[in-house]
Write an enzyme that holds these catalytic residues in place. Structure first.
Site: not given
Ligand code: IPM
Ligand code: MG
Length: 368
Positions: A141, A191, A223, A247, A251
């Site tokens: 990032y 990884k 993975d 990240d 999710d």
């Molecule tokens: C998160 C989001 C952010 C990230 C985006 C919106 C930049 O996906 O906080 O998980 O990738 O960190």
């Molecule tokens: Mg995210």
């Protein structure tokens, strides 16, 4: 106690969920006799519209002056093709860096009331309780060189995954300390079969682990970790990983709990002179432009982020517990938004916020 909190509602549903989180914060302050000083700033797409930049200096100043920052979400579709520095997400990266919040804590747990909302079979997810510690201010990032150059077939895009030993050490310490207060297990995710960056990560994590003999350490390739989260989520206690992997995995973890709308997060790093964490608190979900402005979004991730703020930045453990209990009792009551309610009439965003405030009044923790 004086609670100096900066609100950054941001974009899309960020605005709606932050309003509910604010209500809950005010309710806590009133019930427990704290003095709340709220400020509000611009971040993300709304900041670009109003000031030309996603992270204005005025917001930086407000964030540095506050004890803690509560953010909603950033991102608007009209910026999808904008230059990198004119994207709402850059604002979020900017504030994370300005506050030096290098550890992002994302707790994932199954709630009894939501077990049927999980895409996994009940027996797999029932009792899952983990926390993802995502490194937040390094890696792909932020690494340089980065950018797009050239043209035609030679047009080229570069991002750089870079970590220093010191960056890995500090976030690893955070994960081991957290695990020491939980089920005493860290799973480090990398990884390392391909990336040198991960080879250093693994080596440094092993070295740090020697200082925590009471905490078990294992390693998973990213993975495989993605697969194990689905096959056996109960095997995890603390997952420690770098920025981009964290990240993605968070999710995935979020839906195990029933809905991404449920997940809070705490980003911490530097300590204040008082010993409290300077923190940035935000739900894990995004700005969801498709449902923005409709009073439909689940505010519980944002409200859970208030609980995290009370705990980490203010050391108000009873208050944090009370907010979490109130969330749970609202879940049990069934007064929840559409993401958690496949049948029947869903509650609105503001109804859920009001229900949490009402549940707080009844919480026994207030008597402590
Ligand atoms: C998160 C989001 C952010 C990230 C985006 C919106 C930049 O996906 O906080 O998980 O990738 O960190
Ligand atoms: Mg995210």
């Amino acid at each position: 106690m004086n609670l100096n909190v900066l609100l950054l509602p941001g974009d899309g549903i960020g605005v709606e969920v932050t309003r509910e989180a604010e209500k809950v914060l005010k309710q806590v302050a009133e019930l427990y006799n704290h003095t709340l000083h709220l400020s509000e700033g611009l971040l993300g797409g709304i900041a670009i519209h109003q000031t030309g930049t996603p992270f204005p200096d005025s917001t930086r100043d407000l964030a540095l002056a506050a004890d803690a920052t509560l953010m909603g979400a950033v991102g608007l579709p009209e910026f999808d093709n904008a230059a990198p520095e004119k994207r709402p997400e850059r604002g979020l990266l900017g504030i994370r860096q300005a506050l030096q919040v290098y550890a992002n804590l994302r707790p994932v747990r199954s709630y009894a009331a939501l077990i049927d909302s999980s895409p996994l079979k009940n027996h797999l997810v029932d009792g899952a309780d983990m926390i993802i510690v995502r490194e937040l201010t390094g890696g792909l990032y932020y690494g340089t060189p980065r950018g797009i150059s050239g043209s035609g077939p030679e047009e080229k895009a570069v991002n750089t995954m870079v970590y220093t030993r010191a960056e890995i050490e500090r976030v690893a310490h955070m994960a081991f300390q957290l695990a020491g207060k939980r089920r005493k297990k860290v799973t480090s995710v990398d990884k390392s079969n391909v990336l040198e960056n991960s080879q250093l990560w693994r080596r440094v994590v092993v070295e740090v682990s020697l200082q925590y003999p009471g905490v078990a350490l294992d390693h998973l390739l990213v993975d495989n970790c993605a697969m194990q989260l689905i096959l056996n989520p109960k095997r995890f206690d603390v997952i420690l990983t770098e920025n981009m992997f964290g990240d993605i995995l968070s999710d995935e973890g979020a839906v195990l709990a029933g809905s991404i709308g449920m997940l809070p997060s705490a980003s911490i790093g530097a300590r204040r002179p008082s010993g409290a964490w300077a923190g940035l608190y935000e739900p894990v979900h995004g700005s969801a432009p498709d449902i923005a402005g409709q009073n439909k979004a689940n505010p519980l991730g944002a409200i859970g982020s208030v609980a995290a703020m009370l705990e980490y930045s203010f050391g108000l453990i009873d208050e944090a517990k009370a907010v979490n209990q109130a969330i749970e009792s609202v879940l049990n009551s069934g007064e929840v938004t559409a993401d958690l309610k496949p049948a029947g009439t869903p509650a609105t965003t503001s109804q859920v916020g009001d229900a949490v405030c009402a549940a707080l009044e009844l919480t026994p923790a207030r008597m402590v």
